[in-house]
Design a protein around this motif. Structure first.
Motif, mmCIF file in Angstrom:
data_model
loop_
_atom_site.group_PDB
_atom_site.id
_atom_site.type_symbol
_atom_site.label_atom_id
_atom_site.label_comp_id
_atom_site.label_asym_id
_atom_site.label_seq_id
_atom_site.Cartn_x
_atom_site.Cartn_y
_atom_site.Cartn_z
ATOM 1 N N VAL A 6 23.755 -14.071 20.907
ATOM 2 C CA VAL A 6 25.059 -13.471 20.591
ATOM 3 C C VAL A 6 25.000 -11.961 20.783
ATOM 4 N N GLN A 7 23.926 -11.355 20.333
ATOM 5 C CA GLN A 7 23.784 -9.904 20.492
ATOM 6 C C GLN A 7 23.749 -9.505 21.964
ATOM 7 N N GLU A 8 23.028 -10.270 22.762
ATOM 8 C CA GLU A 8 22.939 -9.965 24.198
ATOM 9 C C GLU A 8 24.284 -10.176 24.885
ATOM 10 N N PHE A 9 24.974 -11.257 24.533
ATOM 11 C CA PHE A 9 26.288 -11.508 25.109
ATOM 12 C C PHE A 9 27.241 -10.371 24.744
ATOM 13 N N SER A 10 27.243 -9.967 23.488
ATOM 14 C CA SER A 10 28.104 -8.871 23.037
ATOM 15 C C SER A 10 27.783 -7.575 23.774
ATOM 16 N N ARG A 11 26.493 -7.305 23.937
ATOM 17 C CA ARG A 11 26.085 -6.082 24.628
ATOM 18 C C ARG A 11 26.602 -6.076 26.062
ATOM 19 N N THR A 12 26.450 -7.187 26.767
ATOM 20 C CA THR A 12 26.899 -7.225 28.157
ATOM 21 C C THR A 12 28.419 -7.194 28.247
ATOM 22 N N LEU A 13 29.082 -7.834 27.302
ATOM 23 C CA LEU A 13 30.539 -7.825 27.293
ATOM 24 C C LEU A 13 31.085 -6.411 27.097
ATOM 25 N N PHE A 14 30.511 -5.698 26.145
ATOM 26 C CA PHE A 14 30.993 -4.349 25.855
ATOM 27 C C PHE A 14 30.558 -3.326 26.896
ATOM 28 N N ASN A 15 29.579 -3.656 27.721
ATOM 29 C CA ASN A 15 29.148 -2.756 28.791
ATOM 30 C C ASN A 15 29.869 -3.028 30.111
ATOM 31 N N MET A 16 30.786 -3.990 30.111
ATOM 32 C CA MET A 16 31.508 -4.327 31.331
ATOM 33 C C MET A 16 32.470 -3.185 31.703
ATOM 34 N N ARG A 17 32.530 -2.876 32.985
ATOM 35 C CA ARG A 17 33.470 -1.849 33.435
ATOM 36 C C ARG A 17 34.893 -2.277 33.091
ATOM 37 N N CYS A 44 35.397 -36.894 31.503
ATOM 38 C CA CYS A 44 35.228 -35.582 30.876
ATOM 39 C C CYS A 44 34.948 -35.711 29.387
ATOM 40 N N HIS A 45 33.929 -35.028 28.939
ATOM 41 C CA HIS A 45 33.622 -34.892 27.519
ATOM 42 C C HIS A 45 34.106 -33.499 27.118
ATOM 43 N N ILE A 46 35.103 -33.450 26.280
ATOM 44 C CA ILE A 46 35.678 -32.171 25.861
ATOM 45 C C ILE A 46 35.109 -31.854 24.486
ATOM 46 N N ILE A 47 34.355 -30.776 24.399
ATOM 47 C CA ILE A 47 33.746 -30.369 23.139
ATOM 48 C C ILE A 47 34.479 -29.120 22.666
ATOM 49 N N GLN A 48 35.012 -29.191 21.463
ATOM 50 C CA GLN A 48 35.902 -28.159 20.925
ATOM 51 C C GLN A 48 35.392 -27.667 19.580
ATOM 52 N N SER A 49 35.352 -26.359 19.391
ATOM 53 C CA SER A 49 35.046 -25.797 18.070
ATOM 54 C C SER A 49 36.235 -26.026 17.146
ATOM 55 N N MET A 50 35.933 -26.319 15.891
ATOM 56 C CA MET A 50 36.982 -26.573 14.918
ATOM 57 C C MET A 50 37.875 -25.341 14.714
ATOM 58 N N THR A 78 32.266 -26.051 13.692
ATOM 59 C CA THR A 78 31.842 -24.662 13.807
ATOM 60 C C THR A 78 33.034 -23.829 14.234
ATOM 61 N N GLY A 79 32.875 -22.533 14.226
ATOM 62 C CA GLY A 79 33.952 -21.646 14.640
ATOM 63 C C GLY A 79 33.549 -20.870 15.871
ATOM 64 N N GLY A 80 34.504 -20.179 16.420
ATOM 65 C CA GLY A 80 34.228 -19.335 17.560
ATOM 66 C C GLY A 80 34.434 -20.035 18.893
ATOM 67 N N HIS A 81 34.544 -19.233 19.920
ATOM 68 C CA HIS A 81 34.815 -19.726 21.259
ATOM 69 C C HIS A 81 33.538 -20.110 22.017
ATOM 70 N N LEU A 82 32.401 -19.647 21.544
ATOM 71 C CA LEU A 82 31.143 -19.913 22.230
ATOM 72 C C LEU A 82 30.156 -20.575 21.266
ATOM 73 N N PRO A 83 30.371 -21.851 20.961
ATOM 74 C CA PRO A 83 29.498 -22.505 19.985
ATOM 75 C C PRO A 83 28.044 -22.592 20.442
ATOM 76 N N GLN A 84 27.796 -22.543 21.747
ATOM 77 C CA GLN A 84 26.435 -22.575 22.236
ATOM 78 C C GLN A 84 25.655 -21.338 21.808
ATOM 79 N N LEU A 85 26.362 -20.244 21.548
ATOM 80 C CA LEU A 85 25.710 -19.027 21.063
ATOM 81 C C LEU A 85 25.740 -18.938 19.544
ATOM 82 N N ARG A 86 26.858 -19.307 18.971
ATOM 83 C CA ARG A 86 27.054 -19.153 17.533
ATOM 84 C C ARG A 86 26.363 -20.244 16.717
#
Length: 107
Positions: A6-17, A44-50, A78-86
């Motif tokens: 999550v920290q790495e994803f956030s870092r790259t997201l906030f460093n995006m031009r 299709c298997h649709i996996i959705q965060s609550m 779980t919550g959030g848009h990226l459950p694989q990270l959270r």
């Protein structure tokens, strides 16, 4: 939010031009593809965060009802848009279950 992923994803997201971020957001939010959902015929298997603020559960139900092939929706506690990270501890068993069994076995 303490995980390294999550920290790495956030870092790259906030460093995006800003111009690239704007282009990405426009692509995501201005793409209208509902009319082609019926052409998707692979299972299709649709996996959705609550609790996903970006994509609420009704969106996964809409996909399930409008895809052209078989599908199943699984809402994970779980919550959030990226459950694989959270919440990888919650998501990994769900993914393994979907890999091991066909949609017919899960319904």
């Amino acid at each position: 939010m303490d995980s390294m992923a999550v920290q790495e994803f956030s870092r790259t997201l906030f460093n995006m031009r800003p111009d690239i971020a704007l282009s990405l957001v426009q692509t995501i939010f201005l793409s209208y593809t509902r009319h082609i959902l019926s052409h998707v015929t692979v299972p299709c298997h649709i996996i959705q965060s609550m609790k996903d603020l970006a994509v609420p559960v009704v969106v996964s139900e809409y996909l399930h009802q409008n895809l052209g092939g078989e599908s199943i929706v699984e809402v994970v506690p779980t919550g959030g848009h990226l459950p694989q990270l959270r919440s990888p501890d919650i998501l990994i068993p769900v993914l393994l279950n979907h890999i091991r069994y066909s949609i017919a076995d899960l319904e």
